[in-house]
Design a protein around this motif. Structure first.
Motif, PDB file in Angstrom:
ATOM      1  N   MET A 105      -1.802  -2.898 -44.127  1.00  0.00           N
ATOM      2  CA  MET A 105      -2.166  -2.996 -45.538  1.00  0.00           C
ATOM      3  C   MET A 105      -1.923  -1.668 -46.250  1.00  0.00           C
ATOM      4  O   MET A 105      -1.420  -1.636 -47.383  1.00  0.00           O
ATOM      5  N   THR A 106      -2.302  -0.572 -45.601  1.00  0.00           N
ATOM      6  CA  THR A 106      -2.125   0.743 -46.218  1.00  0.00           C
ATOM      7  C   THR A 106      -0.649   1.031 -46.456  1.00  0.00           C
ATOM      8  O   THR A 106      -0.242   1.476 -47.539  1.00  0.00           O
ATOM      9  N   ARG A 107       0.166   0.774 -45.444  1.00  0.00           N
ATOM     10  CA  ARG A 107       1.596   1.058 -45.565  1.00  0.00           C
ATOM     11  C   ARG A 107       2.271   0.158 -46.590  1.00  0.00           C
ATOM     12  O   ARG A 107       3.164   0.604 -47.331  1.00  0.00           O
ATOM     13  N   ALA A 108       1.851  -1.106 -46.645  1.00  0.00           N
ATOM     14  CA  ALA A 108       2.433  -2.008 -47.646  1.00  0.00           C
ATOM     15  C   ALA A 108       2.073  -1.553 -49.054  1.00  0.00           C
ATOM     16  O   ALA A 108       2.926  -1.538 -49.950  1.00  0.00           O
ATOM     17  N   ALA A 109       0.808  -1.166 -49.263  1.00  0.00           N
ATOM     18  CA  ALA A 109       0.402  -0.670 -50.577  1.00  0.00           C
ATOM     19  C   ALA A 109       1.175   0.593 -50.939  1.00  0.00           C
ATOM     20  O   ALA A 109       1.561   0.797 -52.092  1.00  0.00           O
ATOM     21  N   GLY A 110       1.414   1.451 -49.939  1.00  0.00           N
ATOM     22  CA  GLY A 110       2.203   2.650 -50.187  1.00  0.00           C
ATOM     23  C   GLY A 110       3.618   2.337 -50.597  1.00  0.00           C
ATOM     24  O   GLY A 110       4.164   2.954 -51.522  1.00  0.00           O
ATOM     25  N   GLN A 111       4.231   1.357 -49.937  1.00  0.00           N
ATOM     26  CA  GLN A 111       5.605   0.999 -50.286  1.00  0.00           C
ATOM     27  C   GLN A 111       5.677   0.356 -51.658  1.00  0.00           C
ATOM     28  O   GLN A 111       6.582   0.643 -52.448  1.00  0.00           O
ATOM     29  N   ILE A 112       4.711  -0.509 -51.957  1.00  0.00           N
ATOM     30  CA  ILE A 112       4.715  -1.201 -53.252  1.00  0.00           C
ATOM     31  C   ILE A 112       4.589  -0.213 -54.407  1.00  0.00           C
ATOM     32  O   ILE A 112       5.192  -0.397 -55.468  1.00  0.00           O
ATOM     33  N   THR A 113       3.823   0.841 -54.212  1.00  0.00           N
ATOM     34  CA  THR A 113       3.555   1.798 -55.289  1.00  0.00           C
ATOM     35  C   THR A 113       4.447   3.037 -55.237  1.00  0.00           C
ATOM     36  O   THR A 113       4.309   3.939 -56.072  1.00  0.00           O
ATOM     37  N   GLY A 114       5.326   3.115 -54.240  1.00  0.00           N
ATOM     38  CA  GLY A 114       6.144   4.315 -54.099  1.00  0.00           C
ATOM     39  C   GLY A 114       5.377   5.499 -53.569  1.00  0.00           C
ATOM     40  O   GLY A 114       5.761   6.650 -53.802  1.00  0.00           O
ATOM     41  N   ARG A 115       4.306   5.240 -52.842  1.00  0.00           N
ATOM     42  CA  ARG A 115       3.454   6.303 -52.301  1.00  0.00           C
ATOM     43  C   ARG A 115       3.381   6.222 -50.776  1.00  0.00           C
ATOM     44  O   ARG A 115       2.322   6.393 -50.182  1.00  0.00           O
ATOM     45  N   SER A 116       4.507   5.964 -50.148  1.00  0.00           N
ATOM     46  CA  SER A 116       4.509   5.780 -48.696  1.00  0.00           C
ATOM     47  C   SER A 116       4.059   7.024 -47.942  1.00  0.00           C
ATOM     48  O   SER A 116       3.379   6.923 -46.916  1.00  0.00           O
ATOM     49  N   ALA A 117       4.447   8.196 -48.408  1.00  0.00           N
ATOM     50  CA  ALA A 117       4.048   9.426 -47.716  1.00  0.00           C
ATOM     51  C   ALA A 117       2.534   9.584 -47.743  1.00  0.00           C
ATOM     52  O   ALA A 117       1.912   9.943 -46.725  1.00  0.00           O
ATOM     53  N   GLU A 118       1.922   9.311 -48.896  1.00  0.00           N
ATOM     54  CA  GLU A 118       0.467   9.388 -48.984  1.00  0.00           C
ATOM     55  C   GLU A 118      -0.195   8.353 -48.087  1.00  0.00           C
ATOM     56  O   GLU A 118      -1.224   8.616 -47.452  1.00  0.00           O
ATOM     57  N   ALA A 119       0.393   7.157 -48.030  1.00  0.00           N
ATOM     58  CA  ALA A 119      -0.148   6.099 -47.185  1.00  0.00           C
ATOM     59  C   ALA A 119      -0.108   6.509 -45.715  1.00  0.00           C
ATOM     60  O   ALA A 119      -1.076   6.280 -44.968  1.00  0.00           O
ATOM     61  N   GLU A 120       0.983   7.109 -45.287  1.00  0.00           N
ATOM     62  CA  GLU A 120       1.082   7.552 -43.895  1.00  0.00           C
ATOM     63  C   GLU A 120       0.037   8.603 -43.570  1.00  0.00           C
ATOM     64  O   GLU A 120      -0.522   8.629 -42.466  1.00  0.00           O
ATOM     65  N   THR A 121      -0.237   9.469 -44.523  1.00  0.00           N
ATOM     66  CA  THR A 121      -1.275  10.484 -44.309  1.00  0.00           C
ATOM     67  C   THR A 121      -2.646   9.830 -44.162  1.00  0.00           C
ATOM     68  O   THR A 121      -3.445  10.209 -43.292  1.00  0.00           O
ATOM     69  N   LEU A 122      -2.928   8.835 -45.005  1.00  0.00           N
ATOM     70  CA  LEU A 122      -4.194   8.120 -44.901  1.00  0.00           C
ATOM     71  C   LEU A 122      -4.338   7.470 -43.532  1.00  0.00           C
ATOM     72  O   LEU A 122      -5.409   7.522 -42.908  1.00  0.00           O
ATOM     73  N   VAL A 123      -3.275   6.827 -43.063  1.00  0.00           N
ATOM     74  CA  VAL A 123      -3.309   6.157 -41.762  1.00  0.00           C
ATOM     75  C   VAL A 123      -3.547   7.171 -40.644  1.00  0.00           C
ATOM     76  O   VAL A 123      -4.414   6.986 -39.790  1.00  0.00           O
ATOM     77  N   ALA A 124      -2.775   8.239 -40.642  1.00  0.00           N
ATOM     78  CA  ALA A 124      -2.882   9.235 -39.570  1.00  0.00           C
ATOM     79  C   ALA A 124      -4.265   9.867 -39.530  1.00  0.00           C
ATOM     80  O   ALA A 124      -4.866  10.026 -38.448  1.00  0.00           O
ATOM     81  N   ASP A 125      -4.789  10.232 -40.690  1.00  0.00           N
ATOM     82  CA  ASP A 125      -6.102  10.882 -40.747  1.00  0.00           C
ATOM     83  C   ASP A 125      -7.205   9.945 -40.274  1.00  0.00           C
ATOM     84  O   ASP A 125      -8.115  10.361 -39.531  1.00  0.00           O
ATOM     85  N   LEU A 126      -7.146   8.676 -40.686  1.00  0.00           N
ATOM     86  CA  LEU A 126      -8.196   7.742 -40.309  1.00  0.00           C
ATOM     87  C   LEU A 126      -8.094   7.364 -38.828  1.00  0.00           C
ATOM     88  O   LEU A 126      -9.123   7.246 -38.145  1.00  0.00           O
ATOM     89  N   GLU A 127      -6.889   7.179 -38.323  1.00  0.00           N
ATOM     90  CA  GLU A 127      -6.740   6.896 -36.890  1.00  0.00           C
ATOM     91  C   GLU A 127      -7.306   8.041 -36.059  1.00  0.00           C
ATOM     92  O   GLU A 127      -7.968   7.810 -35.035  1.00  0.00           O
ATOM     93  N   LYS A 128      -7.072   9.262 -36.493  1.00  0.00           N
ATOM     94  CA  LYS A 128      -7.595  10.427 -35.786  1.00  0.00           C
ATOM     95  C   LYS A 128      -9.123  10.436 -35.814  1.00  0.00           C
ATOM     96  O   LYS A 128      -9.774  10.717 -34.800  1.00  0.00           O
ATOM     97  N   ARG A 129      -9.692  10.077 -36.962  1.00  0.00           N
ATOM     98  CA  ARG A 129     -11.150  10.081 -37.060  1.00  0.00           C
ATOM     99  C   ARG A 129     -11.769   8.968 -36.213  1.00  0.00           C
ATOM    100  O   ARG A 129     -12.788   9.171 -35.568  1.00  0.00           O
ATOM    101  N   ILE A 130     -11.155   7.785 -36.210  1.00  0.00           N
ATOM    102  CA  ILE A 130     -11.664   6.692 -35.383  1.00  0.00           C
ATOM    103  C   ILE A 130     -11.654   7.091 -33.910  1.00  0.00           C
ATOM    104  O   ILE A 130     -12.623   6.859 -33.169  1.00  0.00           O
TER     105      ILE A 130
END
Length: 349
Positions: free
Chosen positions: A171-196
């Motif tokens: 969902m995060t990556r799709a929202a990033g692609q739809i809005t042209g914010r894929s780099a930000e989306a990848e950062t969100l994913v990486a940071d949250l996976e690390k925290r989990i």
């Protein structure tokens, strides 16, 4: 119906409404192809960009300014990326602007239109003049997709994952692609996976502990599949689900009703119930000797969530998962220790 068990949307549309939708659609940028395996896209922020989903591919020609959400929880992902949808599909909870506490401040002064959960109002959606329609967690049918795609480019759920099994990473990556914010989306994913991973590592009692995610909705008892988004988060924390639960819930709804005689399926190391301990359904459960004689109850290995906590786990988004990690994980750990004296705010009093 449980809050984590959405029902199939209505697919009926009158001929007059269909004619109106077709007239206002005016050129859709969606294109069809064979089904693909994921709705997530590349990290490129360039437009045009193409997303794959259960019904083919959808091309978005330019950065969308008017995003209409027909899925049940996509708003969290767009809000996390600084994009406010013009319309949000209500799920449950009767929240203002269909936006939950962990995401509310990101609305700012915006007041998105709230679309009813019960069925899609195609005329209303068309009147919103969307640049893109997003239904990653909608479980939409092919007929619904075809009608929405006449209005604007439409992104449906991924293929092959089941209607309600879209991961928060997808969902995060799709929202990033739809809005042209894929780099930000990848950062969100990486940071949250690390925290989990960090939180899971700090709770060794959860590793390998057996769990179920259950509900007492409307006098029925439900178990949810390990493939649902919420269950996947529990598994990411180190918990496990039995093969029998996996088999029972392997269906389109990714859930199964159980009789009182099968309460043994909830006799696990940590039983997570979607309702609060004060819920009438839970009161009935806790008054039933077929349940109360089980170790899961006598050792107080239950977690009763309630509306807000259940919403955080059901959404399992980049905005709600920090709530899960901060508040629900300590309750899971307290339940998993098997000590009846260990309490949490989600214990039965």
């Amino acid at each position: 119906m449980s809050h984590t068990r959405p029902r199939r949307l209505s697919t009926l549309l009158t001929a007059a409404a269909l004619l109106l939708v077709t007239l206002v659609a005016g050129g859709c940028a969606a294109s069809e192809a064979g089904p693909a395996d994921t709705a997530s896209g590349s990290s490129s922020a360039a437009f045009p960009t193409t997303l794959t989903h259960a019904f083919g591919t959808t091309t978005i020609a330019a950065k969308p300014e008017r995003i209409v959400v027909v899925g049940l929880k996509e708003q969290d992902y767009f809000l996390a990326l600084g994009e406010v949808p013009v319309a949000i599909r209500d799920w449950y909870g009767n929240m203002p602007n269909a936006t939950w506490p962990w995401a509310r401040e990101r609305l700012g002064e915006a007041r998105p239109e709230v679309l009813a959960r019960a069925e899609l109002d195609y005329e209303k959606i068309a009147a919103l003049r969307p640049d893109v329609i997003v239904g990653l967690s909608s479980g939409m049918s092919r007929q619904e997709y075809d009608l929405l795609a006449k209005i604007a480019p439409t992104v449906a759920q991924p293929a092959g994952d089941g209607s309600w099994a879209v991961t928060w990473q997808q969902m995060t990556r799709a929202a990033g692609q739809i809005t042209g914010r894929s780099a930000e989306a990848e950062t969100l994913v990486a940071d949250l996976e690390k925290r989990i991973a960090s939180v899971a590592g700090a709770q060794p009692r959860l590793k390998g502990a057996r769990t179920v995610f259950a509900s007492t909705y409307e006098g029925q008892y439900y178990l949810f599949s390990p493939e649902t988004t919420a269950s996947k988060v529990l598994l990411d924390l180190g918990l496990t689900m039995s093969p029998e639960v996996t088999t029972l819930t392997d269906n389109a709804n990714q859930s199964a009703t159980i009789s009182r005689e099968r309460f043994d399926l909830t006799d696990v190391d940590v039983a997570v119930w979607s309702e609060a301990a004060t819920d009438p359904g839970v009161a009935t459960l806790l008054g039933d000797p077929l349940y109360t004689r089980l170790d899961v109850h006598t050792q107080r290995r239950e977690v009763f969530l309630g509306t807000e906590a259940n919403g955080a786990l059901a959404f399992s988004s980049v905005l709600s998962l920090p709530y899960v990690l901060d508040k629900i994980v300590p309750a899971l750990a307290a339940a998993a220790d098997g000590d009846p004296a260990t309490d949490s705010e989600y214990s039965a009093k």
